[in-house]
Design a protein around this motif. Structure first.
Motif, PDB file in Angstrom:
ATOM      1  N   ASP A  66      32.935  90.002  25.952  1.00 33.26           N
ATOM      2  CA  ASP A  66      34.230  88.958  25.572  1.00 33.26           C
ATOM      3  C   ASP A  66      34.243  88.717  23.870  1.00 33.26           C
ATOM      4  O   ASP A  66      35.214  88.757  23.367  1.00 33.26           O
ATOM      5  CB  ASP A  66      34.464  88.048  25.907  1.00 33.26           C
ATOM      6  CG  ASP A  66      33.207  86.422  26.209  1.00 33.26           C
ATOM      7  OD1 ASP A  66      32.339  87.061  25.102  1.00 33.26           O
ATOM      8  OD2 ASP A  66      33.304  85.660  26.773  1.00 33.26           O
ATOM      9  N   GLY A  67      33.299  89.091  22.811  1.00 31.25           N
ATOM     10  CA  GLY A  67      33.065  88.883  21.565  1.00 31.25           C
ATOM     11  C   GLY A  67      33.285  87.414  21.380  1.00 31.25           C
ATOM     12  O   GLY A  67      32.990  87.060  20.054  1.00 31.25           O
ATOM     13  N   VAL A  68      32.774  86.207  22.396  1.00 31.64           N
ATOM     14  CA  VAL A  68      32.204  84.902  22.005  1.00 31.64           C
ATOM     15  C   VAL A  68      31.724  84.618  21.849  1.00 31.64           C
ATOM     16  O   VAL A  68      30.808  84.452  22.475  1.00 31.64           O
ATOM     17  CB  VAL A  68      33.929  84.188  22.574  1.00 31.64           C
ATOM     18  CG1 VAL A  68      33.676  82.750  22.346  1.00 31.64           C
ATOM     19  CG2 VAL A  68      35.501  84.701  23.058  1.00 31.64           C
ATOM     20  N   GLY A  69      31.369  83.931  20.447  1.00 31.16           N
ATOM     21  CA  GLY A  69      29.659  83.419  20.725  1.00 31.16           C
ATOM     22  C   GLY A  69      30.068  81.315  21.110  1.00 31.16           C
ATOM     23  O   GLY A  69      30.990  81.338  21.561  1.00 31.16           O
ATOM     24  N   GLY A  70      28.658  81.221  20.232  1.00 30.68           N
ATOM     25  CA  GLY A  70      28.530  80.261  20.878  1.00 30.68           C
ATOM     26  C   GLY A  70      29.494  78.867  20.294  1.00 30.68           C
ATOM     27  O   GLY A  70      29.127  78.243  19.393  1.00 30.68           O
ATOM     28  N   VAL A  71      30.727  79.194  19.490  1.00 30.13           N
ATOM     29  CA  VAL A  71      31.824  77.999  19.950  1.00 30.13           C
ATOM     30  C   VAL A  71      32.515  77.320  19.636  1.00 30.13           C
ATOM     31  O   VAL A  71      33.268  77.878  21.001  1.00 30.13           O
ATOM     32  CB  VAL A  71      32.752  79.266  18.528  1.00 30.13           C
ATOM     33  CG1 VAL A  71      33.539  78.071  18.101  1.00 30.13           C
ATOM     34  CG2 VAL A  71      31.932  80.454  17.628  1.00 30.13           C
ATOM     35  N   THR A  72      32.474  75.838  19.890  1.00 26.14           N
ATOM     36  CA  THR A  72      32.970  74.965  21.012  1.00 26.14           C
ATOM     37  C   THR A  72      34.422  75.849  20.551  1.00 26.14           C
ATOM     38  O   THR A  72      35.655  76.140  19.696  1.00 26.14           O
ATOM     39  CB  THR A  72      33.124  74.095  20.302  1.00 26.14           C
ATOM     40  OG1 THR A  72      33.671  73.825  19.082  1.00 26.14           O
ATOM     41  CG2 THR A  72      31.705  73.533  20.420  1.00 26.14           C
ATOM     42  N   PRO A  73      35.079  75.242  21.454  1.00 28.71           N
ATOM     43  CA  PRO A  73      37.369  75.344  21.779  1.00 28.71           C
ATOM     44  C   PRO A  73      38.156  74.435  20.561  1.00 28.71           C
ATOM     45  O   PRO A  73      38.689  75.104  19.281  1.00 28.71           O
ATOM     46  CB  PRO A  73      37.626  74.796  22.599  1.00 28.71           C
ATOM     47  CG  PRO A  73      36.476  74.813  23.759  1.00 28.71           C
ATOM     48  CD  PRO A  73      35.172  74.207  22.521  1.00 28.71           C
ATOM     49  N   GLU A  74      36.959  73.415  19.904  1.00 30.66           N
ATOM     50  CA  GLU A  74      37.801  72.252  18.694  1.00 30.66           C
ATOM     51  C   GLU A  74      37.314  73.298  17.564  1.00 30.66           C
ATOM     52  O   GLU A  74      38.719  73.239  16.583  1.00 30.66           O
ATOM     53  CB  GLU A  74      37.051  71.269  19.059  1.00 30.66           C
ATOM     54  CG  GLU A  74      37.340  70.378  20.355  1.00 30.66           C
ATOM     55  CD  GLU A  74      36.864  70.632  21.231  1.00 30.66           C
ATOM     56  OE1 GLU A  74      35.583  71.408  21.175  1.00 30.66           O
ATOM     57  OE2 GLU A  74      37.353  70.366  22.130  1.00 30.66           O
ATOM     58  N   THR A  75      36.012  74.144  17.648  1.00 24.04           N
ATOM     59  CA  THR A  75      36.359  74.496  16.242  1.00 24.04           C
ATOM     60  C   THR A  75      36.838  76.260  16.392  1.00 24.04           C
ATOM     61  O   THR A  75      37.883  76.303  15.272  1.00 24.04           O
ATOM     62  CB  THR A  75      34.313  75.074  16.439  1.00 24.04           C
ATOM     63  OG1 THR A  75      33.530  73.897  16.427  1.00 24.04           O
ATOM     64  CG2 THR A  75      34.418  75.842  14.496  1.00 24.04           C
ATOM     65  N   ARG A  76      36.175  76.214  17.610  1.00 24.26           N
ATOM     66  CA  ARG A  76      37.510  77.980  17.459  1.00 24.26           C
ATOM     67  C   ARG A  76      38.706  77.580  16.505  1.00 24.26           C
ATOM     68  O   ARG A  76      40.019  78.319  16.223  1.00 24.26           O
ATOM     69  CB  ARG A  76      37.913  78.189  18.713  1.00 24.26           C
ATOM     70  CG  ARG A  76      38.034  79.745  18.587  1.00 24.26           C
ATOM     71  CD  ARG A  76      38.193  80.470  19.997  1.00 24.26           C
ATOM     72  NE  ARG A  76      37.190  80.852  19.865  1.00 24.26           N
ATOM     73  CZ  ARG A  76      36.485  82.416  19.183  1.00 24.26           C
ATOM     74  NH1 ARG A  76      37.196  82.859  18.864  1.00 24.26           N
ATOM     75  NH2 ARG A  76      35.302  82.633  19.486  1.00 24.26           N
ATOM     76  N   LYS A  77      39.599  76.289  17.507  1.00 18.13           N
ATOM     77  CA  LYS A  77      41.647  75.924  17.395  1.00 18.13           C
ATOM     78  C   LYS A  77      41.310  75.761  15.554  1.00 18.13           C
ATOM     79  O   LYS A  77      42.049  76.701  14.760  1.00 18.13           O
ATOM     80  CB  LYS A  77      41.200  74.957  17.803  1.00 18.13           C
ATOM     81  CG  LYS A  77      42.968  74.657  17.258  1.00 18.13           C
ATOM     82  CD  LYS A  77      43.527  73.458  18.162  1.00 18.13           C
ATOM     83  CE  LYS A  77      44.227  73.164  18.237  1.00 18.13           C
ATOM     84  NZ  LYS A  77      45.868  72.492  18.508  1.00 18.13           N
TER      85      LYS A  77
END
Length: 113
Positions: A66-77
């Motif tokens: 999925d190309g997504v690392g360990g980033v929280t949803p809040e940080t991603r936003k």
């Protein structure tokens, strides 16, 4: 922040009388990962070089699908909000099928351009 870097390169090329679209070739990392041989041929063609065999191994490479690392949803936003105006400027500069490329959508991890 690709937009800022690319803008400077385009301006410098224009100032010396070169057409930026003839001098800069942009490859999406996702496209290269999907089919490195096709992208490699496109790069060689852009450079005016004859076809060459591509012989390398990607052994041991670990990638999340999925190309997504360990980033929280809040940080991603927060990152998406920060990069949104820069990404829009990049879309406007590149045109074509780049429009919205890094926008949030299910299954897309590359939201920060």
């Amino acid at each position: 922040l690709y937009y800022i870097q690319l803008r400077h390169w385009r301006q410098a090329l224009t100032e010396i009388g070169r057409e930026p679209r003839d001098q800069i070739y942009i490859v999406r990392a996702e496209d290269l990962a999907k089919n490195e041989h096709v992208e490699y041929r496109k790069i060689l063609a852009f450079l005016g070089l004859p076809p060459q065999a591509l012989n390398f191994s990607r052994m041991g490479e670990k990638r999340r699908e999925d190309g997504v690392g360990g980033v929280t949803p809040e940080t991603r936003k927060r990152l998406e909000e920060f990069f949104k105006p820069y990404n829009q400027k990049l879309y406007d500069m590149l045109g074509g099928d780049w429009n919205g490329y890094w926008d949030s959508r299910p299954g897309k991890g590359a939201v920060v351009g």
